[in-house]
Design an enzyme around this catalytic site. Structure first.
Site, mmCIF file in Angstrom:
data_model
loop_
_atom_site.group_PDB
_atom_site.id
_atom_site.type_symbol
_atom_site.label_atom_id
_atom_site.label_comp_id
_atom_site.label_asym_id
_atom_site.label_seq_id
_atom_site.Cartn_x
_atom_site.Cartn_y
_atom_site.Cartn_z
ATOM 1 N N ALA A 134 24.093 22.025 0.484
ATOM 2 C CA ALA A 134 24.367 22.759 -0.750
ATOM 3 C C ALA A 134 25.575 22.202 -1.514
ATOM 4 O O ALA A 134 25.639 22.303 -2.736
ATOM 5 C CB ALA A 134 24.586 24.227 -0.411
ATOM 6 N N HIS B 32 14.075 22.208 4.212
ATOM 7 C CA HIS B 32 14.076 23.667 4.060
ATOM 8 C C HIS B 32 13.171 24.127 2.923
ATOM 9 O O HIS B 32 13.298 25.259 2.450
ATOM 10 C CB HIS B 32 15.512 24.179 3.869
ATOM 11 C CG HIS B 32 16.337 24.025 5.119
ATOM 12 N ND1 HIS B 32 17.708 24.169 5.160
ATOM 13 C CD2 HIS B 32 15.974 23.722 6.398
ATOM 14 C CE1 HIS B 32 18.146 23.967 6.398
ATOM 15 N NE2 HIS B 32 17.121 23.687 7.161
ATOM 16 N N CYS C 236 2.092 32.429 0.497
ATOM 17 C CA CYS C 236 1.665 33.712 1.057
ATOM 18 C C CYS C 236 1.898 33.672 2.567
ATOM 19 O O CYS C 236 1.452 32.739 3.242
ATOM 20 C CB CYS C 236 0.188 33.972 0.755
ATOM 21 S SG CYS C 236 -0.429 35.420 1.645
ATOM 22 N N CYS D 154 -2.007 34.224 4.268
ATOM 23 C CA CYS D 154 -3.071 33.211 4.181
ATOM 24 C C CYS D 154 -2.533 31.831 3.812
ATOM 25 O O CYS D 154 -3.313 30.894 3.666
ATOM 26 C CB CYS D 154 -4.159 33.642 3.200
ATOM 27 S SG CYS D 154 -3.689 33.503 1.464
ATOM 28 N N CYS E 8 -5.265 37.311 -1.091
ATOM 29 C CA CYS E 8 -5.483 38.186 0.073
ATOM 30 C C CYS E 8 -4.607 39.438 0.085
ATOM 31 O O CYS E 8 -4.714 40.259 0.994
ATOM 32 C CB CYS E 8 -5.266 37.390 1.368
ATOM 33 S SG CYS E 8 -3.537 37.153 1.790
ATOM 34 N N SER F 66 27.935 22.112 5.760
ATOM 35 C CA SER F 66 28.828 22.602 6.819
ATOM 36 C C SER F 66 28.323 22.149 8.190
ATOM 37 O O SER F 66 29.016 22.285 9.183
ATOM 38 C CB SER F 66 28.915 24.130 6.764
ATOM 39 O OG SER F 66 27.622 24.697 6.934
ATOM 40 N N ASN G 248 32.522 15.887 3.214
ATOM 41 C CA ASN G 248 32.532 17.344 3.057
ATOM 42 C C ASN G 248 33.970 17.832 2.923
ATOM 43 O O ASN G 248 34.861 17.332 3.612
ATOM 44 C CB ASN G 248 31.872 18.012 4.279
ATOM 45 C CG ASN G 248 31.392 19.414 3.967
ATOM 46 O OD1 ASN G 248 30.552 19.601 3.087
ATOM 47 N ND2 ASN G 248 31.929 20.401 4.645
HETATM 48 P P1 NAD Z 1 26.866 25.342 3.403
HETATM 49 O O1 NAD Z 1 27.072 26.352 2.302
HETATM 50 O O2 NAD Z 1 26.822 25.829 4.793
HETATM 51 O O3 NAD Z 1 28.020 24.234 3.325
HETATM 52 C C1 NAD Z 1 28.330 23.569 2.131
HETATM 53 C C2 NAD Z 1 29.571 22.712 2.402
HETATM 54 O O4 NAD Z 1 29.798 21.905 1.253
HETATM 55 C C3 NAD Z 1 30.832 23.546 2.628
HETATM 56 O O5 NAD Z 1 31.454 23.133 3.838
HETATM 57 C C4 NAD Z 1 31.706 23.225 1.402
HETATM 58 O O6 NAD Z 1 33.076 23.166 1.714
HETATM 59 C C5 NAD Z 1 31.193 21.861 0.990
HETATM 60 N N1 NAD Z 1 31.311 21.581 -0.435
HETATM 61 C C6 NAD Z 1 30.894 22.360 -1.461
HETATM 62 N N2 NAD Z 1 31.099 21.742 -2.643
HETATM 63 C C7 NAD Z 1 31.712 20.546 -2.343
HETATM 64 C C8 NAD Z 1 32.181 19.461 -3.150
HETATM 65 N N3 NAD Z 1 32.047 19.473 -4.482
HETATM 66 N N4 NAD Z 1 32.775 18.412 -2.525
HETATM 67 C C9 NAD Z 1 32.904 18.389 -1.154
HETATM 68 N N5 NAD Z 1 32.445 19.380 -0.349
HETATM 69 C C10 NAD Z 1 31.862 20.451 -0.944
HETATM 70 O O7 NAD Z 1 25.574 24.512 3.010
HETATM 71 P P2 NAD Z 1 24.494 23.827 3.944
HETATM 72 O O8 NAD Z 1 25.144 23.153 5.092
HETATM 73 O O9 NAD Z 1 23.610 23.082 3.027
HETATM 74 O O10 NAD Z 1 23.656 25.067 4.539
HETATM 75 C C11 NAD Z 1 23.255 26.113 3.703
HETATM 76 C C12 NAD Z 1 21.755 26.370 3.657
HETATM 77 O O11 NAD Z 1 21.501 27.064 2.451
HETATM 78 C C13 NAD Z 1 20.908 25.156 3.587
HETATM 79 O O12 NAD Z 1 19.857 25.365 4.434
HETATM 80 C C14 NAD Z 1 20.381 25.080 2.164
HETATM 81 O O13 NAD Z 1 18.971 24.996 2.196
HETATM 82 C C15 NAD Z 1 20.629 26.420 1.568
HETATM 83 N N6 NAD Z 1 21.239 26.370 0.212
HETATM 84 C C16 NAD Z 1 20.720 25.530 -0.718
HETATM 85 C C17 NAD Z 1 21.284 25.474 -1.974
HETATM 86 C C18 NAD Z 1 20.684 24.515 -2.972
HETATM 87 O O14 NAD Z 1 19.487 24.234 -2.898
HETATM 88 N N7 NAD Z 1 21.501 23.967 -3.883
HETATM 89 C C19 NAD Z 1 22.377 26.275 -2.313
HETATM 90 C C20 NAD Z 1 22.872 27.167 -1.324
HETATM 91 C C21 NAD Z 1 22.297 27.188 -0.054
#
Ligand code: NAD
Length: 253
Positions: free
Chosen positions: A24, A123, A131, A134, A159, A198, A222
């Site tokens: 994310a 994901h 659905c 089905c 369905c 994360s 990160n």
């Molecule tokens: P997470 O929220 O657990 O971790 C995100 C990490 O990114 C954090 O540690 C944060 O400090 C870091 N971060 C955020 N912005 C940053 C930047 N600009 N520079 C450096 N670091 C930065 O996210 P995850 O590990 O992807 O797990 C969350 C779950 O939620 C995933 O399964 C994902 O599918 C879903 N999700 C997706 C979205 C999306 O599609 N954009 C958004 C939110 C959550």
């Protein structure tokens, strides 16, 4: 930035095949909040996790009603890719990209110009509805039109089953063929880069060790520490908008 044991400049020229795991954090600069960062959706409102847990979703019509509104109002509908997504397009154009394994559901890698066949959405995607009875698939826009027309919990047209975004909720297994493709991409690279995650959600996070155990170097980009930093050849905690273009430039120059 952690001081790497071996500096990037000395090993970057040896890298020919890169698999990238995105989370994310790569999309926060596009205006889509992450879950667990300081401004994360769950950091601010831990109760919001109920919308992402399969059991709660199935059991509680009010959770489904709120989930449909959250899908309708999701910032991804209007978000634009940012420099982080575009840096990965550059990596592909330079012929160094094996695959992008993304945990994101926002479609921004493809919109930035990454080839759809290079992007493995472990994901799922928020732009399709599935659905849960089905398994029929419908475009999200079509179902949201029914929400806009007043349906609180639109049921499957085929369905009558409960529907959900075609994303992986807690309590739902990853699709086996998608997971296999992600594991293969993790094992089949000489550098594995985890960006904006994360690294706490499994099995996606475990791909770091799949790659390391298969002999790849590991880079983690990160803002906050992750459980896999100790295994990494490179840890960059600057904003992704700075660190990812820098890494891609080192790999492609
Ligand atoms: P997470 O929220 O657990 O971790 C995100 C990490 O990114 C954090 O540690 C944060 O400090 C870091 N971060 C955020 N912005 C940053 C930047 N600009 N520079 C450096 N670091 C930065 O996210 P995850 O590990 O992807 O797990 C969350 C779950 O939620 C995933 O399964 C994902 O599918 C879903 N999700 C997706 C979205 C999306 O599609 N954009 C958004 C939110 C959550």
């Amino acid at each position: 930035m952690n001081e790497p044991a071996t500096p990037l400049a000395s090993w970057a020229p040896t890298i020919t095949s890169v698999t990238v795991l995105t989370g994310a954090g790569i999309s926060t600069d596009s205006g889509i909040p992450d879950f667990r960062g300081p401004q994360g959706v769950w950091t601010k409102d831990p109760a919001a996790q109920a919308l992402f847990t399969l059991d709660t979703y199935l059991a509680d019509p009010d959770v489904r009603r709120r989930a449909w509104l959250a899908r309708r109002d999701h910032p991804a509908w209007h978000a634009m890719p940012n420099v982080g997504h575009r840096a990965l397009v550059d990596l592909e154009r330079a012929g160094r990209l094996r695959a992008i394994v993304t945990q994101n559901i926002d479609g921004l890698h493809q919109r930035a110009g990454s080839s759809p066949e290079k992007v493995i959405e472990v994901h799922g995607t928020m732009f399709t509805v599935e659905c849960l009875s089905c398994q029929a698939h419908t475009p999200m826009r079509e179902v949201l039109d029914r929400v806009d027309a007043g349906e609180e919990d639109p049921r499957c047209a085929a369905c009558g089953g409960i529907q959900k975004a075609a994303t992986i909720s807690f309590g739902q297994a990853l699709r086996p063929e998608v997971l296999s493709a992600a594991v293969a991409a993790g094992r089949d690279c000489d550098l594995f880069v985890a960006v904006g995650s994360s690294l706490t959600v499994h099995p996606a996070a475990g791909l770091c060790l799949e790659a390391v155990n298969a002999g790849a170097r590991l880079a983690i980009l990160n803002a906050e520490p992750t459980p896999y930093d100790a295994y990494a050849d490179l840890v960059l905690d600057e904003p992704i908008a700075t660190s990812l273009p820098l890494l891609v430039a080192a790999l492609t120059s």
